[in-house]
Design a protein around this motif. Sequence first.
Motif: not given
Length: 279
Positions: A101-117
């Motif tokens: 898992p520490k070798r996987i990175t997920v990039s986002t523009v900032g979908i707040v409700h998804a970041i929360n979970k």
Amino acid sequence: MRYDSSLGKYNGKPRPGGPRSTLCISSQVGCKMGCNFCATGTMGFKSNLSSGEIVEQLVHASRLSNIRNVVFMGMGEPLNNYAALVEAVRIMTGLPFQVSPKRITVSTVGIVHAINKFHSDLPGLNLAVSLHAPVQDVRCQIMPAARAFPLEKLMNALKEYQKNSQQKIFIEYIMLDGVNDEEQHAHQLGKLLETFQVVVNLIPFNPIGSVSQFRTSSDDKVSSFQKILRGSYNIRTTVRKQMGQDISGACGQLVVNLPDKISAKSTPPVTDIEDLCIR
């Protein structure tokens, strides 16, 4: 993307390690976010990839190289295809792939409700945020989706995420000449991030055709921006190595060009995931 990490330096010393491969994965065909500096945004949104289609990219890449890292930084907004993302990552971290898992990175523009979970659903993964501007008005200018996810709400979500995960956050920042690369922007970014544990990755803009409204920041501007973040705010700051420009596959250049009938007929079919033997 193949690297030799031993060729770089960290804190003035040679980095440990050696040759490694990183796979950049797409989660959608096209993208709804419409970032003005990104070729994918010009396509609009076509469809979500299934979890199987996401994992299939790792299957094919694993036949070519030993994949050490996986980054969800290809086409699409991963957190807008959340269920498929979660299922795909769980497959990747299990047998037979066993990607850490520490070798996987997920990039986002900032979908707040998804970041929360995000942390509770995918603990241990790295989160990268496509920030690209230190203030809301500039961010809205180059990223229309920022209107739906205001900077203040995004930073509050990141603060809560870091509190729960105790992990550093990667901040992606594309350098656009005369738009977000001045010294004042560097100081604004430093003040915005100084209470967070972050790594800022400065990304030289990759041209997306002759009609692009943006220009690449000069090396001097990028260097000056980096020095301000490091020197004035003690923020670890790197500059992304440019790869893939020769095939229009660099960061921000991914776009589907439909082949004509002749080239489509001459292209051999790619082996499907069901026909592959994974060892």
